[in-house]
Design a protein around this motif. Structure first.
Motif, PDB file in Angstrom:
ATOM      1  N   GLY A   1      14.317  19.129 -38.336  1.00 58.62           N
ATOM      2  CA  GLY A   1      15.633  18.746 -37.826  1.00 58.62           C
ATOM      3  C   GLY A   1      16.760  19.092 -38.760  1.00 58.62           C
ATOM      4  N   GLY A   2      17.977  18.758 -38.281  1.00 64.48           N
ATOM      5  CA  GLY A   2      19.161  18.908 -39.106  1.00 64.48           C
ATOM      6  C   GLY A   2      19.853  20.237 -38.994  1.00 64.48           C
ATOM      7  N   GLY A   3      19.286  21.191 -38.255  1.00 70.25           N
ATOM      8  CA  GLY A   3      19.952  22.475 -38.086  1.00 70.25           C
ATOM      9  C   GLY A   3      20.157  23.220 -39.399  1.00 70.25           C
TER      10      GLY A   3
ATOM     11  N   ASP B   1      12.504  28.586 -37.806  1.00 71.49           N
ATOM     12  CA  ASP B   1      11.977  27.354 -37.232  1.00 71.49           C
ATOM     13  C   ASP B   1      10.483  27.236 -37.491  1.00 71.49           C
TER      14      ASP B   1
ATOM     15  N   MET C   1      16.305  13.293 -31.287  1.00 71.15           N
ATOM     16  CA  MET C   1      17.204  14.045 -32.162  1.00 71.15           C
ATOM     17  C   MET C   1      16.757  15.491 -32.268  1.00 71.15           C
ATOM     18  N   LEU C   2      15.463  15.688 -32.339  1.00 73.13           N
ATOM     19  CA  LEU C   2      14.934  17.046 -32.441  1.00 73.13           C
ATOM     20  C   LEU C   2      15.194  17.833 -31.160  1.00 73.13           C
TER      21      LEU C   2
ATOM     22  N   SER D   1      17.757  17.566 -29.299  1.00 74.07           N
ATOM     23  CA  SER D   1      19.169  17.944 -29.258  1.00 74.07           C
ATOM     24  C   SER D   1      19.535  18.953 -30.327  1.00 74.07           C
ATOM     25  N   ASP D   2      18.653  19.160 -31.306  1.00 75.03           N
ATOM     26  CA  ASP D   2      18.945  20.106 -32.386  1.00 75.03           C
ATOM     27  C   ASP D   2      18.826  21.546 -31.895  1.00 75.03           C
ATOM     28  N   SER D   3      19.332  22.452 -32.697  1.00 76.79           N
ATOM     29  CA  SER D   3      19.128  23.874 -32.483  1.00 76.79           C
ATOM     30  C   SER D   3      18.072  24.333 -33.488  1.00 76.79           C
TER      31      SER D   3
END
Length: 405
Positions: A90-92, A98, A144-145, A147-149
């Motif tokens: 996470g956190g972009g 990735d 949260m993951l 919604s992350d990129s």
């Protein structure tokens, strides 16, 4: 307890590349980190193993992954492994890299089934020492993951089909905040998942948004004024298809409080008022009260209907006087709406009429302090609500100055 320095040193050994000696040292480091994690679930070893599995070359990366799988089968340590696997993705930090997901978290959590390891962990008894390593915390981290990129198709497929209760609750919660809308990935997963039930307690904004998104407007009370605020918020969704669903609902409101609320928002210049104006005009809505109806037609510039209701302008002028004389400072913003609408459309200006009927007394020349420029001033700026076009003559004298200068 192993020191953080030793843990970081083993991680450096594990991510070493190329040389035979480096691979031997990496295998040794992985073994030491695995033993450390089994002894102390609160250590830094889980994160180090995830990073080694994502960054190291083979066979060390595979050994680290196998160590994570083995520890993940132990309820006492599984929470830390699952949490660190998601945390490293996470956190972009780098949308182009990735590997923490593709090489570690994805295969580790969504594999090993059926059911996948992630579901087995979420269905089990909480065993973590910290909130974020317990099943509820992991489900939130998963959102949260999502919604992350970058976008992770395997995660989207899993969430679109799962019936795991904690994940479904976390998805529904993403629709339960009237101020923030779910992202595109959350919206896609929520509408696709057949197990996500939009039936929620009445009055929750999330219940309204999710019910419309799931094509179940029968589950919400369309007569409530609060429903309109939630549906208007939904028209701001990035997905054109979803936004159109909310626009259709606004045009199908039954008579009552919801229509009145929509008309109120259309006149208020509040966020979303453009959609409210468009929906009210398309559907032919109008407030019940005669004066409220005249004001609504005036501020939404429906002149043919307005002239039929208020041909002499007295109803709108009375409404203007109410807000002009109101002690509520927030009400004064409505005065400018009347003035601006009248001027842009060549309609009688209620402020100019007020000045004609309530002239400001002209102070005698001898009483003026030296250096005074004359005119009326107030906290609203030179000229108060009426600008600097006032000449002070008792017979009128409005010269068309701007308001709130």
């Amino acid at each position: 307890m192993t020191s953080p320095y030793a843990t970081r040193r083993w991680e450096r050994w594990g991510t070493g590349r190329g040389r035979v000696f480096g691979r031997v040292l990496g295998s040794y480091a992985v073994a030491r980190l695995a033993r450390q994690l089994q002894r102390d679930t609160g250590s830094l070893a889980a994160g180090s193993l995830v990073r080694i599995a994502a960054k190291a070359s083979q066979p060390v990366a595979g050994q680290a992954f196998d160590a994570l799988v083995a520890v993940c089968e132990e309820p006492r340590a599984a929470g830390e492994v699952v949490y660190q696997s998601l945390l490293q993705c996470g956190g972009g930090r780098d949308a182009g890299d990735d590997r923490a997901w593709t090489a570690v978290a994805g295969p580790l959590l969504l594999g090993g089934g059926p059911p996948p390891r992630l579901v087995r962990f979420l269905d089990g008894e909480p065993a973590g020492d910290h909130e974020w390593t317990r099943p509820e915390g992991i489900a939130e981290r998963l959102m949260m993951l999502l919604s992350d990129s970058p976008r992770r198709p395997d995660l989207v497929r899993f969430l679109s089909a799962t019936d795991q209760p904690l994940i479904l609750a976390a998805l529904a919660a993403r629709w339960d905040d009237g101020g923030f809308l779910p992202g595109a990935s959350v919206a896609q997963v929520s509408t696709a998942n057949p197990h996500l039930d939009p039936a929620t307690p009445p009055g929750r904004a999330g219940g309204v948004l999710l019910a419309v998104a799931k094509d179940r407007p029968d589950l919400i009370d369309l007569t409530r004024p609060g429903t309109v605020d939630a549906v208007l918020n939904g028209t701001r969704l990035a997905s054109a298809e979803l936004a159109e669903k909310y626009r259709r609902v606004l045009r199908e409101l039954p008579e009552g409080g919801a229509r009145e609320r929509l008309c109120e928002i259309a006149c208020s210049r509040m966020p979303g008022y453009e959609e409210a104006v468009a929906a009210a005009i398309d559907a032919g809505y109008a407030p019940e009260g005669q004066r409220e109806r005249a004001v609504f037609y005036f501020l939404t510039e429906q002149w043919e209907k307005y002239d039929a209701v208020d041909p002499d302008g007295e109803l709108v002028y009375a409404a203007y006087l109410d807000v002009h004389r109101s002690p509520d400072l927030h009400a004064h913003s409505r005065t400018w709406q009347f003035i601006d609408t009248a001027r842009r459309n060549g309609r009688p200006d209620p402020a100019a009429r007020y000045l004609r009927e309530n002239p400001i007394p002209r102070r005698p020349q001898r009483d003026r302090p030296r250096g005074s420029g004359g005119g009326h001033s107030s906290d609203y700026g030179s000229g108060g609500d009426y600008g600097s076009g006032w000449t002070g003559d008792s017979g009128g004298g409005w010269t068309g100055g701007s308001f709130h200068t």
